[in-house]
Design a protein around this motif. Structure first.
Motif, PDB file in Angstrom:
ATOM      1  N   PRO A   1     -18.412  -4.300  11.349  1.00  0.00           N
ATOM      2  CA  PRO A   1     -17.134  -4.910  10.953  1.00  0.00           C
ATOM      3  C   PRO A   1     -17.237  -5.599   9.599  1.00  0.00           C
ATOM      4  O   PRO A   1     -16.229  -5.781   8.924  1.00  0.00           O
ATOM      5  CB  PRO A   1     -16.862  -5.919  12.066  1.00  0.00           C
ATOM      6  CG  PRO A   1     -17.628  -5.408  13.226  1.00  0.00           C
ATOM      7  CD  PRO A   1     -18.813  -4.709  12.690  1.00  0.00           C
TER       8      PRO A   1
ATOM      9  N   ALA B   1     -21.327  13.108  24.086  1.00  0.00           N
ATOM     10  CA  ALA B   1     -21.145  12.947  22.635  1.00  0.00           C
ATOM     11  C   ALA B   1     -22.411  13.377  21.897  1.00  0.00           C
ATOM     12  O   ALA B   1     -23.514  13.230  22.404  1.00  0.00           O
ATOM     13  CB  ALA B   1     -20.828  11.499  22.322  1.00  0.00           C
TER      14      ALA B   1
ATOM     15  N   CYS C   1     -20.784  -3.632  17.737  1.00  0.00           N
ATOM     16  CA  CYS C   1     -19.506  -3.014  17.421  1.00  0.00           C
ATOM     17  C   CYS C   1     -19.732  -2.187  16.163  1.00  0.00           C
ATOM     18  O   CYS C   1     -19.984  -2.739  15.097  1.00  0.00           O
ATOM     19  CB  CYS C   1     -18.436  -4.076  17.195  1.00  0.00           C
ATOM     20  SG  CYS C   1     -16.904  -3.348  16.628  1.00  0.00           S
TER      21      CYS C   1
ATOM     22  N   GLY D   1     -16.566  11.840  12.420  1.00  0.00           N
ATOM     23  CA  GLY D   1     -16.497  10.406  12.608  1.00  0.00           C
ATOM     24  C   GLY D   1     -15.128   9.885  12.257  1.00  0.00           C
ATOM     25  O   GLY D   1     -14.296  10.644  11.750  1.00  0.00           O
ATOM     26  N   PRO D   2     -14.857   8.672  12.484  1.00  0.00           N
ATOM     27  CA  PRO D   2     -15.774   7.724  13.104  1.00  0.00           C
ATOM     28  C   PRO D   2     -15.752   7.791  14.632  1.00  0.00           C
ATOM     29  O   PRO D   2     -14.782   8.246  15.220  1.00  0.00           O
ATOM     30  CB  PRO D   2     -15.225   6.384  12.635  1.00  0.00           C
ATOM     31  CG  PRO D   2     -13.761   6.620  12.486  1.00  0.00           C
ATOM     32  CD  PRO D   2     -13.585   8.056  12.097  1.00  0.00           C
TER      33      PRO D   2
ATOM     34  N   ASP E   1     -18.942   1.615  13.928  1.00  0.00           N
ATOM     35  CA  ASP E   1     -18.252   2.886  13.731  1.00  0.00           C
ATOM     36  C   ASP E   1     -19.273   3.882  13.230  1.00  0.00           C
ATOM     37  O   ASP E   1     -19.827   3.714  12.145  1.00  0.00           O
ATOM     38  CB  ASP E   1     -17.151   2.729  12.689  1.00  0.00           C
ATOM     39  CG  ASP E   1     -15.908   2.121  13.300  1.00  0.00           C
ATOM     40  OD1 ASP E   1     -15.840   2.079  14.549  1.00  0.00           O
ATOM     41  OD2 ASP E   1     -15.038   1.677  12.543  1.00  0.00           O
TER      42      ASP E   1
ATOM     43  N   GLN F   1     -18.621   0.142  21.058  1.00  0.00           N
ATOM     44  CA  GLN F   1     -18.498  -1.304  21.190  1.00  0.00           C
ATOM     45  C   GLN F   1     -18.888  -1.632  22.613  1.00  0.00           C
ATOM     46  O   GLN F   1     -18.208  -1.258  23.558  1.00  0.00           O
ATOM     47  CB  GLN F   1     -17.057  -1.727  20.898  1.00  0.00           C
ATOM     48  CG  GLN F   1     -16.879  -3.218  20.891  1.00  0.00           C
ATOM     49  CD  GLN F   1     -15.516  -3.607  20.378  1.00  0.00           C
ATOM     50  OE1 GLN F   1     -14.631  -2.756  20.241  1.00  0.00           O
ATOM     51  NE2 GLN F   1     -15.314  -4.865  20.102  1.00  0.00           N
TER      52      GLN F   1
ATOM     53  N   ARG G   1     -25.514  13.356  19.718  1.00  0.00           N
ATOM     54  CA  ARG G   1     -26.437  12.290  19.343  1.00  0.00           C
ATOM     55  C   ARG G   1     -27.573  12.871  18.496  1.00  0.00           C
ATOM     56  O   ARG G   1     -27.963  14.020  18.678  1.00  0.00           O
ATOM     57  CB  ARG G   1     -27.034  11.648  20.596  1.00  0.00           C
ATOM     58  CG  ARG G   1     -26.041  10.828  21.399  1.00  0.00           C
ATOM     59  CD  ARG G   1     -25.747   9.498  20.720  1.00  0.00           C
ATOM     60  NE  ARG G   1     -24.697   8.768  21.410  1.00  0.00           N
ATOM     61  CZ  ARG G   1     -23.428   8.753  21.034  1.00  0.00           C
ATOM     62  NH1 ARG G   1     -23.030   9.456  19.992  1.00  0.00           N
ATOM     63  NH2 ARG G   1     -22.537   8.059  21.693  1.00  0.00           N
TER      64      ARG G   1
ATOM     65  N   ARG H   1     -21.088   1.725  10.424  1.00  0.00           N
ATOM     66  CA  ARG H   1     -20.523   0.657   9.615  1.00  0.00           C
ATOM     67  C   ARG H   1     -20.210  -0.490  10.557  1.00  0.00           C
ATOM     68  O   ARG H   1     -19.666  -0.286  11.646  1.00  0.00           O
ATOM     69  CB  ARG H   1     -19.232   1.171   8.963  1.00  0.00           C
ATOM     70  CG  ARG H   1     -18.600   0.217   8.012  1.00  0.00           C
ATOM     71  CD  ARG H   1     -17.324   0.820   7.508  1.00  0.00           C
ATOM     72  NE  ARG H   1     -16.436   1.140   8.630  1.00  0.00           N
ATOM     73  CZ  ARG H   1     -15.295   1.814   8.490  1.00  0.00           C
ATOM     74  NH1 ARG H   1     -14.931   2.279   7.330  1.00  0.00           N
ATOM     75  NH2 ARG H   1     -14.532   2.042   9.537  1.00  0.00           N
TER      76      ARG H   1
ATOM     77  N   THR I   1     -25.393  12.055  27.829  1.00  0.00           N
ATOM     78  CA  THR I   1     -24.023  11.835  27.367  1.00  0.00           C
ATOM     79  C   THR I   1     -23.478  13.109  26.732  1.00  0.00           C
ATOM     80  O   THR I   1     -24.220  13.967  26.277  1.00  0.00           O
ATOM     81  CB  THR I   1     -23.996  10.662  26.365  1.00  0.00           C
ATOM     82  OG1 THR I   1     -22.800  10.752  25.614  1.00  0.00           O
ATOM     83  CG2 THR I   1     -25.149  10.743  25.392  1.00  0.00           C
TER      84      THR I   1
ATOM     85  N   SER J   1     -29.970   3.807  25.245  1.00  0.00           N
ATOM     86  CA  SER J   1     -29.571   4.903  26.122  1.00  0.00           C
ATOM     87  C   SER J   1     -30.774   5.711  26.591  1.00  0.00           C
ATOM     88  O   SER J   1     -30.629   6.640  27.362  1.00  0.00           O
ATOM     89  CB  SER J   1     -28.580   5.814  25.409  1.00  0.00           C
ATOM     90  OG  SER J   1     -29.200   6.377  24.283  1.00  0.00           O
TER      91      SER J   1
ATOM     92  N   TRP K   1     -23.425  -0.973   5.817  1.00  0.00           N
ATOM     93  CA  TRP K   1     -23.728   0.391   6.243  1.00  0.00           C
ATOM     94  C   TRP K   1     -25.193   0.504   6.644  1.00  0.00           C
ATOM     95  O   TRP K   1     -26.059  -0.027   5.971  1.00  0.00           O
ATOM     96  CB  TRP K   1     -23.424   1.392   5.125  1.00  0.00           C
ATOM     97  CG  TRP K   1     -21.956   1.587   4.949  1.00  0.00           C
ATOM     98  CD1 TRP K   1     -21.107   0.808   4.235  1.00  0.00           C
ATOM     99  CD2 TRP K   1     -21.171   2.620   5.526  1.00  0.00           C
ATOM    100  NE1 TRP K   1     -19.831   1.268   4.321  1.00  0.00           N
ATOM    101  CE2 TRP K   1     -19.832   2.395   5.107  1.00  0.00           C
ATOM    102  CE3 TRP K   1     -21.441   3.700   6.361  1.00  0.00           C
ATOM    103  CZ2 TRP K   1     -18.802   3.230   5.493  1.00  0.00           C
ATOM    104  CZ3 TRP K   1     -20.400   4.539   6.729  1.00  0.00           C
ATOM    105  CH2 TRP K   1     -19.095   4.286   6.305  1.00  0.00           C
TER     106      TRP K   1
ATOM    107  N   ARG L   1     -16.376   5.064  17.583  1.00  0.00           N
ATOM    108  CA  ARG L   1     -16.644   3.627  17.740  1.00  0.00           C
ATOM    109  C   ARG L   1     -17.449   3.371  19.011  1.00  0.00           C
ATOM    110  O   ARG L   1     -17.121   3.882  20.075  1.00  0.00           O
ATOM    111  CB  ARG L   1     -15.335   2.850  17.799  1.00  0.00           C
ATOM    112  CG  ARG L   1     -15.584   1.363  18.037  1.00  0.00           C
ATOM    113  CD  ARG L   1     -14.439   0.518  17.590  1.00  0.00           C
ATOM    114  NE  ARG L   1     -14.137   0.708  16.179  1.00  0.00           N
ATOM    115  CZ  ARG L   1     -13.047   0.238  15.610  1.00  0.00           C
ATOM    116  NH1 ARG L   1     -12.160  -0.416  16.307  1.00  0.00           N
ATOM    117  NH2 ARG L   1     -12.825   0.442  14.334  1.00  0.00           N
TER     118      ARG L   1
END
Lengths: 468, 233
Positions: free
Chosen positions: A457, A396, A437, A422-423, A439, A427, A398, A455, A394, A378, A461, A425
Motif C-alpha cells: 500500500p 492461482a 496486503c 496482475g494485479p 498486489d 490480503q 505461483r 506492491r 492452490t 503456503s 515494490w 491482491r
C-alpha cells in the motif's frame, strides 16, 4: 533331566584381549591379588591368587587391569543372549557360569555332539577359555565343570563315578568345610557320600547335607531361567584408548554384528541407534544414528555410523563404546517392483538416512503444503516422510522459486518491463499479527526473467520469486 | 576388421544410425522440442543447461517431464531460492517423491548427487552448481547412465562450459517472449542442430505470448493501478 555347565575362568580377561589381539602377559587384579590370567602370564608362573607384587616381580612388562565384577556380569549376560539362540532353557550362574538344560534340545539337534558343536561356535568366536561338563543334576555338572572335567557324559553312572573320585578340595565346597572333611580322613567326595547323612549333618552342619542332596537331584535350579532382553543394549570396553574416530570402526563392527545377531532371529529392524562414547576424564557423549526405513544388517549400520563418525572430533581418548537401539519395528520385506528400478541398490529411506548421516538431518528435506494464502506460508520444509501430505495445491499461478524474504526493488518497474498478468491482491493473516496486503504482478524484466512482483500500500515494490 | 570390432562394441557411431538402441529418449512434452531433438531428452545421463540468470523459464522447460515420471525419487540439490511446493504441486509433481537437499559446499553437493544417482531410487536429479570439472562430470555421467537416471546440471552462465565435458547433452537457454530459445551445442546421437524455439504459451498462457500471432498488446503498468482501501494507505 540332563544338564550342561559352562565355566569361564577368565571371562573378563578373555573378552578384553580377544578384541585387541594382545599377546603379552596380562592379568586381572582384585584387591591386590591376581584373579584371572592369560596363557602367557601362566607360562611365566603367575597363578591365580598370586600377590600383585610377586606377579610384578615375575614379569616386568606385565599388563595389569582391574577386575570389574559388574562388567563380568554384563559379559555373562551377553553370552547368554548369544547362546539363547542355540539353547532354549539356560540359567545364569554369576560370576562365571552358565547352566544349560540339554535334554529338551537333543531332539532338535539329533544328539549331543551336533548340539555341542553349535554351542561351541560362539564361544570360539569370542576367544573364550572354558571348562564344561554334563551331568544328571545342575550341581553335579557345575562341580565337574569347575574341576575341569571337560567331558560330555550321557550316562548317570559315569558321572556319579567321576564325582565320587573327585578330591574334596576341588568339589567347590567352602574352604573351612573341606578342611574339616579332610581332617576326618575323607579325601574324595565319594567317601563323604558313603557316610550316613544324619551323622554328617550333626557333625558338619546342614550345608554339607544339602550339597550332597543337590548333587543327586536333577530338578531345575530355584532361580528363574534366563529371559532375553526386549531391547538391544551392549557395552564394549576397550583395552587401548582410541583417539581417532575412524579407528572406532573395529569395535563398532563387533557391536553391530552382535546387534544383527540380536535383531535377525527376532525379525526386527532398528529405526535408530544410540551410540555412546565414553571418554577418559570427560563426560560421555551420545550420538544418534537414524535409518528411516529401519535396518538390521551390521554392514549398512556400519556404513551409516562411519559417515557420522567421520565428522566427529573426539574430545578425549575413548575408553568404552556402548550401543543401544532406539525404536524397533517388525521387519517387512521391501516391496520391490519387478521391472522398474534397474539398480535398486537402496530404498528411498536408506538413501535419505545416508544423506542425513553425512550432511546433517536438516540438509535433507521435503516440501509440504499448508493451507494459507500468504505465499511464504503456503508451504514449509520438513524432514522427509515425517508429515502426511494432504493439502491440495492452490489454483492461482505461483512461481516455482520463491524468496523467503522478498527483495526490495530499487526502481519502480518502468516501460522496459512487460506486465504479463496482475494485479492479484493477497490480503490475509490478520489473525496472527503477520498480516500482509499486497498486489502481485507477473512481469518480465528487461533481461527476460519472469518475476513475481508485489506492491505494498505504500507503493514500495518487491521481488518475491521467479517463474523459473 | 578393427572397425567392425569397434562397431560391435558400439564405440563407433555412424551418422546413418539415427537412434540406436542406446539412444532412447524421454519426451519433454513440448512437441516442437521433441521433434527437434528426435524424441526428446536423453533416456539417462547428464545434461548441462546454461541458463544465464535464474527465472527465465528453465524449470518450466523441465516441469512437464518431471510431472510425468514419478515412480522414483526426484532430487533437487541447491536450488537458488526456496522451491515453492504450491507451484510444483500445481504442475502435477508428487511432493512426497521430491527430495530437497541443501549443501554447505560444492563437494557435498556433488557427493549427494552421486549418492542419489547410485542409490538407484532416483529417476531425475536437478543440480545447481557453478562448475564441474571433467572427472566430476564423468563420474556423474557414468552414475546416471548406470542407474538409468537423468540428471540436469543448471548453472547461471549464459554460455555452456567450453571444455569438452563428457555429458550427454549441452544446451544454453535464452529467454524470448514466447518462451525459450535453445542453442544446442552437443547432443549425443544428433548432428549439430539449429537453435530451437520452445513455445510455452500453451502450457503457461499467462507467462508467454503466443508464438505466431500479431504483435501482442502489452498492458501498460499505469493502467493496472487499483485503488487500495484508504485506511491502508
Amino acid at each position: 533331566m540332563q544338564w550342561l555347565y559352562l565355566y569361564f575362568p577368565s571371562l573378563q580377561l578373555d573378552s578384553l584381549l580377544h578384541q585387541q589381539a594382545y599377546n603379552q602377559a596380562c592379568v586381572l587384579v582384585h584387591k591386590n591379588e591376581v584373579v584371572q590370567t592369560n596363557p602367557e602370564a601362566r607360562q611365566l608362573g603367575i597363578k591365580i591368587g598370586t600377590g600383585l607384587a610377586q606377579a610384578a616381580l615375575l614379569c616386568a612388562q606385565l599388563k595389569v587391569i582391574a577386575y570389574e565384577p559388574k562388567q563380568e556380569q554384563r559379559l555373562l549376560a551377553q553370552l547368554a543372549q548369544r547362546l539363547y539362540q542355540t539353547s532354549a532353557t539356560l540359567y545364569l550362574d554369576p560370576p562365571q557360569g552358565l547352566l544349560l538344560q540339554t535334554s529338551d534340545m537333543l531332539r532338535l539337534y539329533k544328539g549331543l555332539a551336533p548340539y555341542w558343536q553349535q554351542l561351541q561356535q560362539p564361544l570360539m568366536e569370542r576367544g573364550l577359555h572354558y571348562h564344561y561338563a554334563s551331568a544328571h543334576s545342575p550341581l553335579a555338572a557345575q562341580v565337574l565343570a569347575r574341576a575341569g572335567n571337560d567331558r560330555l557324559l550321557t550316562n548317570q553312572d559315569e558321572a556319579t563315578r567321576l564325582l565320587s573320585q573327585l578330591p574334596i578340595h576341588r568339589a567347590g565346597l567352602d574352604h573351612k568345610l573341606s578342611l574339616q572333611l579332610e581332617r576326618l580322613g575323607l579325601n574324595t567326595l565319594g567317601q563323604a557320600q558313603a557316610l550316613p547323612r544324619s551323622a554328617l549333618g550333626q557333625r558338619l552342619g546342614q550345608t554339607l547335607v544339602t550339597f550332597l542332596q543337590q548333587l543327586e537331584t536333577s530338578s531345575a535350579p530355584s532361580w528363574p531361567a534366563y529371559q532375553p532382553p526386549e531391547r538391544f543394549r551392549q557395552r564394549l570396553e576397550l583395552l587401548y584408548e582410541i583417539e581417532h574416530s575412524t579407528a572406532l570402526r573395529f569395535p563398532l563392527k563387533r557391536l553391530l554384528s552382535d546387534l544383527e545377531a540380536f535383531l535377525a532371529p527376532r525379525q526386527l529392524r532398528a529405526a535408530g541407534l544410540s551410540l555412546g562414547l565414553e571418554y577418559q576424564e570427560h563426560a560421555s557423549e551420545r550420538l544418534h544414528i537414524g535409518c528411516s526405513d529401519g535396518e538390521y544388517r551390521a554392514e549398512s549400520w556400519l556404513a551409516l555410523s562411519m559417515l557420522r563418525l567421520e565428522q566427529l572430533k573426539l574430545q578425549a581418548p575413548i575408553i568404552a563404546v556402548s550401543l543401544k537401539t532406539k525404536g524397533q519395528m517388525p521387519w517387512a520385506p521391501l516391496s520391490a517392483q519387478l521391472f522398474e528400478p534397474p539398480g535398486g541398490k537402496l530404498t528411498a529411506g536408506q538413501l535419505i538416512s545416508r544423506l542425513q548421516s553425512k550432511l546433517g538431518d536438516h540438509a535433507v528435506q521435503q516440501v509440504y503444503l499448508q493451507d494459507d494464502h500468504r505465499p511464504e506460508r503456503s508451504f514449509y520444509q520438513g524432514l522427509p516422510q515425517s508429515h502426511y501430505q494432504s493439502q491440495q495445491a492452490t489454483r492461482a499461478l505461483r512461481p516455482s522459486l520463491l524468496f523467503t524474504l522478498p527483495q526490495a526493488l530499487n526502481h519502480k518497474p518502468d516501460h522496459r518491463w512487460c506486465i504479463l498478468s496482475g494485479p492479484e491482491r493477497i490480503q490475509s493473516g490478520w489473525w496472527d499479527n503477520v498480516s500482509i496486503c499486497r498486489d502481485y504482478f507477473i512481469a518480465r524484466n528487461p533481461i527476460g526473467q519472469v518475476c513475481w512482483l508485489f506492491r505494498t500500500p505504500r507503493e514500495e515494490w518487491f521481488l518475491h520469486g521467479y517463474f523459473s | 576388421m578393427v572397425l567392425l570390432q569397434l562397431e560391435k562394441e558400439r564405440l563407433v557411431w555412424r551418422a546413418r544410425q539415427v537412434a540406436g538402441p542406446d539412444h532412447r529418449r524421454q519426451s519433454s512434452f513440448y512437441p516442437t522440442l521433441d521433434a527437434h531433438l528426435q524424441g526428446g531428452w536423453p533416456h539417462s545421463g547428464l545434461v548441462e543447461l546454461a541458463c544465464g540468470p535464474a527465472g527465465i523459464g528453465e524449470l518450466r522447460l523441465l516441469l512437464p517431464l518431471l510431472a510425468q515420471a514419478q515412480s522414483r525419487l526426484q532430487v533437487w540439490i541447491n536450488p537458488p531460492a526456496e522451491l515453492n511446493g504450491q507451484a510444483l504441486a500445481q504442475h502435477g509433481i508428487d511432493l512426497s517423491q521430491t527430495l530437497l537437499i541443501r549443501c554447505q559446499n560444492p563437494q557435498q553437493a556433488l557427493w549427494s548427487a552421486e549418492q542419489s544417482l547410485n542409490s538407484g531410487c532416483c529417476s531425475h536429479l536437478i543440480l545447481w552448481a557453478l562448475r564441474l570439472t571433467a572427472p566430476q562430470a564423468k563420474r556423474l555421467q557414468v552414475s546416471a547412465k548406470d542407474n538409468q537416471a537423468l540428471m540436469f546440471w543448471l548453472h547461471s552462465q549464459a554460455e555452456p562450459s567450453t571444455s569438452a565435458l563428457p555429458v550427454s547433452a549441452r544446451l544454453s537457454l535464452a529467454p524470448v517472449a514466447t518462451g525459450l530459445r535453445l542453442q544446442i551445442y552437443k547432443y549425443q546421437g544428433l548432428w549439430p542442430q539449429h537453435p530451437c524455439q520452445v513455445d510455452m504459451h500453451e502450457l503457461w498462457p499467462s507467462l508467454a505470448t503466443p508464438g505466431h500471432s500479431s504483435p501482442h498488446h502489452v498492458p501498460v503498468l499505469m493502467n493496472n493501478i487499483v485503488a487500495l482501501p484508504s485506511k491502508l494507505r
